[in-house]
Design a protein around this motif. Sequence first.
Motif, short mmCIF file in Angstrom:
data_model
loop_
_atom_site.label_atom_id
_atom_site.label_comp_id
_atom_site.label_asym_id
_atom_site.label_seq_id
_atom_site.Cartn_x
_atom_site.Cartn_y
_atom_site.Cartn_z
N ALA A 1 -0.42 9.13 -5.16
CA ALA A 1 0.95 8.60 -5.09
C ALA A 1 1.78 9.13 -6.26
N HIS A 2 1.20 9.11 -7.44
CA HIS A 2 1.91 9.64 -8.60
C HIS A 2 2.25 11.12 -8.43
N ILE A 3 1.27 11.86 -7.97
CA ILE A 3 1.48 13.30 -7.81
C ILE A 3 2.57 13.57 -6.78
N ASN A 4 2.49 12.89 -5.64
CA ASN A 4 3.52 13.05 -4.61
C ASN A 4 4.91 12.73 -5.15
N ASN A 5 4.93 11.72 -5.97
CA ASN A 5 6.18 11.31 -6.57
C ASN A 5 6.76 12.41 -7.47
N PHE A 6 5.91 13.02 -8.26
CA PHE A 6 6.35 14.11 -9.12
C PHE A 6 6.88 15.27 -8.28
N VAL A 7 6.22 15.51 -7.15
CA VAL A 7 6.69 16.59 -6.27
C VAL A 7 8.05 16.23 -5.69
N THR B 1 0.80 -1.22 0.00
CA THR B 1 0.00 0.00 0.00
C THR B 1 0.84 1.27 0.00
N ARG B 2 2.13 1.15 0.33
CA ARG B 2 2.94 2.37 0.47
C ARG B 2 4.25 2.37 -0.29
N PHE B 3 4.62 1.25 -0.85
CA PHE B 3 5.88 1.20 -1.58
C PHE B 3 5.70 0.58 -2.96
N THR B 4 4.65 0.99 -3.63
CA THR B 4 4.39 0.48 -4.97
C THR B 4 5.20 1.27 -6.00
N ASN B 5 5.15 0.83 -7.23
CA ASN B 5 5.78 1.57 -8.32
C ASN B 5 5.21 2.98 -8.39
N GLU B 6 3.90 3.07 -8.21
CA GLU B 6 3.27 4.38 -8.26
C GLU B 6 3.83 5.32 -7.21
N HIS B 7 4.21 4.75 -6.07
CA HIS B 7 4.80 5.57 -5.02
C HIS B 7 6.27 5.85 -5.34
N GLY B 8 6.79 5.24 -6.36
CA GLY B 8 8.17 5.49 -6.74
C GLY B 8 9.17 4.52 -6.13
N LEU C 1 3.01 8.25 -17.86
CA LEU C 1 1.91 8.10 -16.91
C LEU C 1 0.56 8.25 -17.62
N VAL C 2 0.47 9.25 -18.47
CA VAL C 2 -0.79 9.49 -19.17
C VAL C 2 -1.22 8.22 -19.91
N VAL C 3 -0.24 7.58 -20.53
CA VAL C 3 -0.56 6.35 -21.26
C VAL C 3 -0.94 5.23 -20.29
N SER C 4 -0.17 5.14 -19.21
CA SER C 4 -0.37 3.98 -18.33
C SER C 4 -1.59 4.08 -17.42
N ILE C 5 -2.10 5.29 -17.23
CA ILE C 5 -3.29 5.45 -16.39
C ILE C 5 -4.45 4.65 -16.94
N GLY D 1 -8.04 4.04 -18.38
CA GLY D 1 -9.31 4.72 -18.25
C GLY D 1 -9.76 4.96 -16.84
N SER D 2 -8.94 4.59 -15.86
CA SER D 2 -9.43 4.60 -14.50
C SER D 2 -8.28 4.61 -13.50
N ILE D 3 -8.43 5.36 -12.41
CA ILE D 3 -7.37 5.37 -11.39
C ILE D 3 -7.99 5.72 -10.03
N SER D 4 -7.50 5.08 -8.98
CA SER D 4 -8.00 5.32 -7.63
C SER D 4 -7.41 6.62 -7.08
N GLU D 5 -8.03 7.14 -6.04
CA GLU D 5 -7.48 8.34 -5.41
C GLU D 5 -6.07 8.09 -4.88
N GLN D 6 -5.91 6.97 -4.23
CA GLN D 6 -4.60 6.64 -3.66
C GLN D 6 -3.52 6.60 -4.71
N ALA D 7 -3.79 5.90 -5.81
CA ALA D 7 -2.79 5.75 -6.85
C ALA D 7 -2.48 7.10 -7.48
N ALA D 8 -3.51 7.88 -7.73
CA ALA D 8 -3.31 9.20 -8.33
C ALA D 8 -2.47 10.08 -7.42
#
Lengths: 153, 153
Positions: free
Chosen positions: B99-105, B47-54, B84-88, B90-97
């Motif tokens: 995580a991606h944003i935090n990662n970009f920051v 839940t906290r160390f996925t690829n999405e989390h970086g 990311l745009v490609v890999s998203i 048609g659907s993404i959870s709040e958590q996953a989204a």
Amino acid sequence: MARLSDVIEEFIKEMIKETGGEAEIQRNALATHFKCVPSQINYVIGTRFTNEHGYFVESKLGGGGHIKIRRIAITKPYNNFMHLVVSIGGSISEQAAAAHINNFVDYKLISYRDGILMKAAICNKALASSITDNRDSIRAGILKNMLLRLIVV
Amino acid sequence: MARLSDVIEEFIKEMIKETGGEAEIQRNALATHFKCVPSQINYVIGTRFTNEHGYFVESKLGGGGHIKIRRIAITKPYNNFMHLVVSIGGSISEQAAAAHINNFVDYKLISYRDGILMKAAICNKALASSITDNRDSIRAGILKNMLLRLIVV
DNA sequence: TATATAGATGGTCAAAGATAGTCAGGAGCA
DNA sequence: TGCTCCTGACTATCTTTGACCATCTATATA
């Protein structure tokens, strides 16, 4: 005899004052403390700690969950955000939303880049997969939340 | 009451920081240390160390087994936005989204403020008036559109 | 040496537990 | 009678736990 909801309201406001702008509560614990059902806490929040009242509420579900209530900054230029948030109501068109955003950019309340992001978030293209009848109300929710997030203490 | 999963998360992040990018743990030892069942370690990682989390996770079973958690290094911003745009899809959870944003920051591809705005736009609270079944696809549309708009800028 | 077996790890998944959210309706009061 | 307050059933989400599975190493045995 004061209504229980008023008592709970005061309790939370006191908490916010003491902690300097933010109260983090646990719904069940608070309900137990006031000998009421948990959903009454939601009632109090829903009637007395709305955006229109100047509060911003976040919560987390699941084990160890909580409710966080924060005061919104209503200082000089940003009270315009609040005015808009109140006036939006439950629904706003893309054109109207974009016009408001452009206005904020023009008056330098937000940056050009902020404006780009906000407009990208609320345009019809972004919301294409929503049901048409619902689109303007979803847009209102997004716009409000972005504006409020910028001015929470 | 702080969640144990959060404590374990912080512990692992601290390890990664101290060792300069990689933590190697032993599941059973860590579980014993935190007085929890071993599978909770998997839960924290899942839940906290996925690829999405970086993060990138490897493990080895059997005697002398271990789990290795590494921070993924990111370099070219536009590639990652497009990817990311490609890999998203048609659907993404709040958590996953988020995580991606935090990662970009974290990797300074976008500013802290950009992140705040983007998360405000995609969170469940902002999308509350959408139908639950549709929410993740609407969220995907918003996130994609914001990322694409940033590429154009 | 080849193979079987035991022991030591980590992985998966579903159930149980812990919170909070929603909503419709009953209760109480002005 | 109409508004606000209060309640409880149902729902959504997140965490913790434990039973069962897969894989790897070491060692005993043929």
